[in-house]
Enzyme design. Structure first.
Site, PDB file in Angstrom:
ATOM      1  N   ARG A  40     -12.390   0.107  11.317  1.00  0.00           N
ATOM      2  CA  ARG A  40     -10.920   0.029  11.194  1.00  0.00           C
ATOM      3  C   ARG A  40     -10.545  -0.874  10.021  1.00  0.00           C
ATOM      4  O   ARG A  40      -9.589  -0.641   9.306  1.00  0.00           O
ATOM      5  CB  ARG A  40     -10.267  -0.455  12.493  1.00  0.00           C
ATOM      6  CG  ARG A  40      -8.792  -0.777  12.313  1.00  0.00           C
ATOM      7  CD  ARG A  40      -7.965  -0.819  13.599  1.00  0.00           C
ATOM      8  NE  ARG A  40      -8.632  -1.411  14.736  1.00  0.00           N
ATOM      9  CZ  ARG A  40      -8.903  -2.727  14.855  1.00  0.00           C
ATOM     10  NH1 ARG A  40      -8.576  -3.567  13.905  1.00  0.00           N
ATOM     11  NH2 ARG A  40      -9.497  -3.172  15.947  1.00  0.00           N
ATOM     12  N   TYR A  87      12.767  11.996   1.103  1.00  0.00           N
ATOM     13  CA  TYR A  87      11.959  12.862   1.966  1.00  0.00           C
ATOM     14  C   TYR A  87      12.449  12.715   3.414  1.00  0.00           C
ATOM     15  O   TYR A  87      12.498  11.602   3.943  1.00  0.00           O
ATOM     16  CB  TYR A  87      10.481  12.481   1.848  1.00  0.00           C
ATOM     17  CG  TYR A  87       9.617  13.082   2.923  1.00  0.00           C
ATOM     18  CD1 TYR A  87       9.427  14.458   2.994  1.00  0.00           C
ATOM     19  CD2 TYR A  87       9.019  12.280   3.889  1.00  0.00           C
ATOM     20  CE1 TYR A  87       8.662  15.007   4.001  1.00  0.00           C
ATOM     21  CE2 TYR A  87       8.249  12.833   4.894  1.00  0.00           C
ATOM     22  CZ  TYR A  87       8.071  14.200   4.946  1.00  0.00           C
ATOM     23  OH  TYR A  87       7.318  14.740   5.956  1.00  0.00           O
ATOM     24  N   ASP A 126       7.793   6.977  -4.298  1.00  0.00           N
ATOM     25  CA  ASP A 126       7.093   8.091  -3.660  1.00  0.00           C
ATOM     26  C   ASP A 126       6.823   9.111  -4.762  1.00  0.00           C
ATOM     27  O   ASP A 126       7.744   9.769  -5.254  1.00  0.00           O
ATOM     28  CB  ASP A 126       7.965   8.681  -2.536  1.00  0.00           C
ATOM     29  CG  ASP A 126       7.278   9.828  -1.793  1.00  0.00           C
ATOM     30  OD1 ASP A 126       6.311  10.392  -2.317  1.00  0.00           O
ATOM     31  OD2 ASP A 126       7.741  10.158  -0.672  1.00  0.00           O
ATOM     32  N   LYS A 168      -0.881  16.337   0.321  1.00  0.00           N
ATOM     33  CA  LYS A 168      -0.326  17.323  -0.609  1.00  0.00           C
ATOM     34  C   LYS A 168      -1.299  17.543  -1.778  1.00  0.00           C
ATOM     35  O   LYS A 168      -2.403  17.996  -1.546  1.00  0.00           O
ATOM     36  CB  LYS A 168       1.063  16.869  -1.041  1.00  0.00           C
ATOM     37  CG  LYS A 168       1.959  16.411   0.137  1.00  0.00           C
ATOM     38  CD  LYS A 168       2.291  17.512   1.110  1.00  0.00           C
ATOM     39  CE  LYS A 168       2.931  17.004   2.390  1.00  0.00           C
ATOM     40  NZ  LYS A 168       4.095  16.157   2.236  1.00  0.00           N
TER      41      LYS A 168
HETATM   42  C1  LIG Z   1       4.786  15.212   2.972  1.00  0.00           C
HETATM   43  C2  LIG Z   1       5.516  14.110   2.318  1.00  0.00           C
HETATM   44  C3  LIG Z   1       5.535  12.812   2.883  1.00  0.00           C
HETATM   45  C4  LIG Z   1       4.897  12.503   4.230  1.00  0.00           C
HETATM   46  O1  LIG Z   1       3.539  12.653   4.223  1.00  0.00           O
HETATM   47  P1  LIG Z   1       2.661  13.144   5.514  1.00  0.00           P
HETATM   48  O2  LIG Z   1       1.293  13.156   4.950  1.00  0.00           O
HETATM   49  O3  LIG Z   1       3.197  14.470   5.916  1.00  0.00           O
HETATM   50  O4  LIG Z   1       2.854  12.122   6.583  1.00  0.00           O
HETATM   51  C5  LIG Z   1       6.213  11.827   2.190  1.00  0.00           C
HETATM   52  N1  LIG Z   1       6.846  12.071   1.022  1.00  0.00           N
HETATM   53  C6  LIG Z   1       6.847  13.293   0.454  1.00  0.00           C
HETATM   54  C7  LIG Z   1       7.576  13.510  -0.838  1.00  0.00           C
HETATM   55  C8  LIG Z   1       6.190  14.349   1.076  1.00  0.00           C
HETATM   56  O5  LIG Z   1       6.217  15.569   0.531  1.00  0.00           O
END
Ligand SMILES: *Cc1c(COP(=O)(O)O)cnc(C)c1O
Length: 371
Positions: free
Chosen positions: A47, A99, A170, A195
């Protein structure tokens, strides 16, 4: 400094006693101590840290030009660790089209703990008026979801520095290959590695990368290690494997994204195309300045209603009608119905994640679906 393609392939390979060329999967949750009570292998309990996560954090740090990285079990837990590290009562400024999962998180899990103003961060001149005595952070998301708005990271960084605020970005839609917010002046970069970094729609993950290893970063590291929302070794292995081809995948995604945007822009059934690579995009010049290419994400408004848009997404054969983005396969979705009844996303909006199929096949499919 080696170039990004080289860093992506080599930075995550930590030398092992067995001489592995590729980082092996280390499933052990616990690690030997020596007679002095130390941990000769550098790890104590998985962890807290483990070889695969360490390798992943190392390559992501280098790809973003940062000082350190923390990997998490999802993008949402990465963002949550950052929000948790802020003192209760803090005020943050975030984009009005943040988001939706983070908006939901801030409004439900951090209700009464953090104060948030959701504003249009493309209006740089209007940001300063929202800064209050308890403001601690500006959060930007660029390109944004689902309208692909571009925020000038360097311009927001100078406002943040002037007021001694943290700037977090982000950068999920760009991936570490198309823009590096730390190099542009941000303090912390966040990615959903589910992603583009993962890129094959088979692993959930998130990451924070910091410009500085300071006291605030220690709080985030503590939340990661003590909170325990960490990725499993196998997930780290998959991400490391994916990162090796990230730069090449991003070229393909960007080429297909641009070609689809150009095709859709002249289509008689399409009212608008949102893609930062088009010269018609309102922040195209900023995108050109801070991004090396424009990625595979685009949204369109179809002429007609929500029903027209739903009919289009129900008529595709090659695109997968599914949420998410950044995988090798192209995805299409009616975004408003994913976000639910209180969404501000236009009902006639369709979001597209351009995958790596041949562009002719993608255009043929959209052409028959639009009719
Ligand atoms: C998908 C996404 C997130 C969240 O990520 P997860 O891996 O689904 O928890 C945050 N910001 C953006 C721009 C995203 O596309």
């Amino acid at each position: 400094m080696p170039k990004i393609e080289t860093t992506a392939i080599h930075a995550g390979n930590i030398k092992t006693a067995t001489g592995d060329v590729t980082q092996p999967i280390s499933l052990s949750t616990t690690f030997f101590r020596d007679e002095t009570g130390g941990y000769p292998g550098g790890h104590m309990y998985s962890r807290v840290s483990n070889p695969n996560r360490a390798a992943l954090e190392q390559v992501l740090t280098q790809l973003e030009g940062g000082a350190d990285a923390c990997a998490f079990s999802s993008g949402n837990t990465a963002g949550m660790a950052l929000f948790q590290a802020l003192k209760p009562g803090s005020h943050i400024i975030a984009p009005d089209d943040m988001y939706w999962g983070f908006k939901k998180q801030l409004q439900s899990l951090f209700e009464g703990i953090l104060e948030i103003d959701f504003i249009d961060l493309t209006q740089i001149g209007e940001i300063a008026q929202y800064i209050k005595h308890n403001t601690v952070m500006i959060w930007v998301e660029t390109p944004s979801n689902p309208l692909l708005k571009i925020t000038d990271v360097a311009a927001v960084a100078s406002i943040a520095n002037e007021h001694q605020l943290l700037l977090a970005c982000d950068s999920t839609f760009a991936s570490p290959c198309l823009q590096n917010p730390i190099v542009l002046g941000a303090h912390i970069v966040m990615h959903s590695s589910t992603k583009y970094i993962g890129g094959h729609s088979d692993v959930l993950g998130g990451v924070l990368v910091t410009a500085k290893k300071d006291e605030f970063w220690e709080r985030i590291r503590n939340i990661q290690q003590v909170g325990g929302a960490v990725p499993a070794p196998f997930d780290c292995y998959l991400l490391l494997r994916s990162i090796k081809t990230l730069a090449y995948r991003m070229r393909g995604h960007s080429a297909n994204g641009m070609a689809l945007a150009r095709y859709l822009e002249q289509h008689p059934k399409v009212e608008a195309v949102y893609y930062p690579g088009l010269s018609s995009h309102p922040q195209h010049e900023i995108a050109k300045k801070q991004m090396s290419d424009f990625g595979g994400m685009l949204s369109i408004l179809v002429k007609g209603t929500g029903e027209t848009a739903k009919k289009v997404v129900n008529s595709v054969h090659l695109f997968a009608q599914a949420t998410s983005l950044g995988g090798v396969e192209s995805l299409i979705e009616h975004r408003a119905s994913v976000e639910g009844p209180d969404t501000k996303t236009p009902q006639n909006l369709i979001r597209i994640s351009a995958g790596l199929e041949h562009i002719d096949d993608l255009i043929n499919d959209l052409s028959q679906a639009l009719g």
